[in-house]
Design a protein around this motif. Sequence first.
Motif, PDB file in Angstrom:
ATOM      1  N   SER A   9     -12.577 -22.405  29.246  1.00 30.58           N
ATOM      2  CA  SER A   9     -11.842 -21.603  28.535  1.00 30.58           C
ATOM      3  C   SER A   9     -11.335 -20.636  29.384  1.00 30.58           C
ATOM      4  O   SER A   9     -11.886 -20.185  30.513  1.00 30.58           O
ATOM      5  N   ASN A  15     -16.337 -17.575  22.684  1.00 30.36           N
ATOM      6  CA  ASN A  15     -17.274 -18.456  22.113  1.00 30.36           C
ATOM      7  C   ASN A  15     -17.699 -19.343  23.121  1.00 30.36           C
ATOM      8  O   ASN A  15     -18.976 -19.397  23.138  1.00 30.36           O
ATOM      9  N   TYR A  91      -5.757 -28.643  20.612  1.00 34.61           N
ATOM     10  CA  TYR A  91      -5.002 -29.707  20.086  1.00 34.61           C
ATOM     11  C   TYR A  91      -6.153 -31.038  20.251  1.00 34.61           C
ATOM     12  O   TYR A  91      -5.573 -32.105  20.719  1.00 34.61           O
ATOM     13  N   SER A  92      -7.091 -31.056  19.534  1.00 36.19           N
ATOM     14  CA  SER A  92      -7.902 -31.917  19.578  1.00 36.19           C
ATOM     15  C   SER A  92      -8.827 -32.451  20.865  1.00 36.19           C
ATOM     16  O   SER A  92      -9.742 -33.655  20.646  1.00 36.19           O
ATOM     17  N   THR A 134     -16.289 -25.665  21.616  1.00 42.50           N
ATOM     18  CA  THR A 134     -15.982 -24.739  20.307  1.00 42.50           C
ATOM     19  C   THR A 134     -14.467 -25.039  19.662  1.00 42.50           C
ATOM     20  O   THR A 134     -13.794 -25.367  20.562  1.00 42.50           O
TER      21      THR A 134
END
Length: 221
Positions: A9, A15, A91-92, A134
């Motif tokens: 991330s 998260n 986006y998945s 997450t």
Amino acid sequence: MKAIFVNGSPRKNKNTADMLQSAMRGAQEMGAECEMVHLYDIDFKGCKSCFACKLKNSKCNGVCALKDDLRPVLERCREADVIVLGSPVYYSYPTGELRSFMERLCFPVGTYLYENGKHITLRNKVIPTAMIFTMNCPEDYMKQINYPTLLEENTKVMADIFGYSETLYACNTYQFNDYSRYDFNLFSEEDKRRYRDEHFPTDLQNAYALGQRLVEKAHEA
Ligand SMILES: Cc1cc2nc3c(=O)[nH]c(=O)nc-3n(C[C@H](O)[C@H](O)[C@H](O)COP(=O)(O)O)c2cc1C
């Protein structure tokens, strides 16, 4: 016993990072020497398809031949007994950085050699690994739109290359520090906050237990 935790991330204290920190505390509790790597701090690209790692008598020995800022991290991964990758769902899928990292981590350890129907890899033992994802999606909706099938393709790669992998999810995450500053009507801040207060502590506990479990497995390996 060394464990490495890789944050895919861009945010270092949200998260995904929280989940990885919790997994790291679990691993530390079991006596592992732990390190957190934030991929967005590192200047690197994905595999360049040079195939230096697939040459006859290659000197790569499971570490990507590219000489850039990621190389020391990949060398430490090569020494690690446990590897945990974390990413938000964009986006998945995992973030582009995490996927680029996986290409550089996994391809040199894998080979194009098969023996007795089994894929030969350049590791001398099972390295327990895990993927932590997450996402904004609530748990029931993410199942409905097949996220587990899509995301666990990554876990399968890690299991194929390192011998063991598992997946942990944290759904319906609280995204912003101050929701009043943002435009949205897909969800309510109150619902998000309630869900975070009720569920995120359990997600963190699950991450902690994951860290403990992987170190235990590494001792058995
Ligand atoms: C570019 C972008 C794309 C995203 N796409 C999705 C998505 O497809 N599905 C989803 O559930 N959440 C999506 N999200 C939300 C994040 O996955 C979620 O907020 C995650 O917990 C953020 O992780 P972090 O707090 O560690 O940064 C997206 C967020 C961004 C910034």
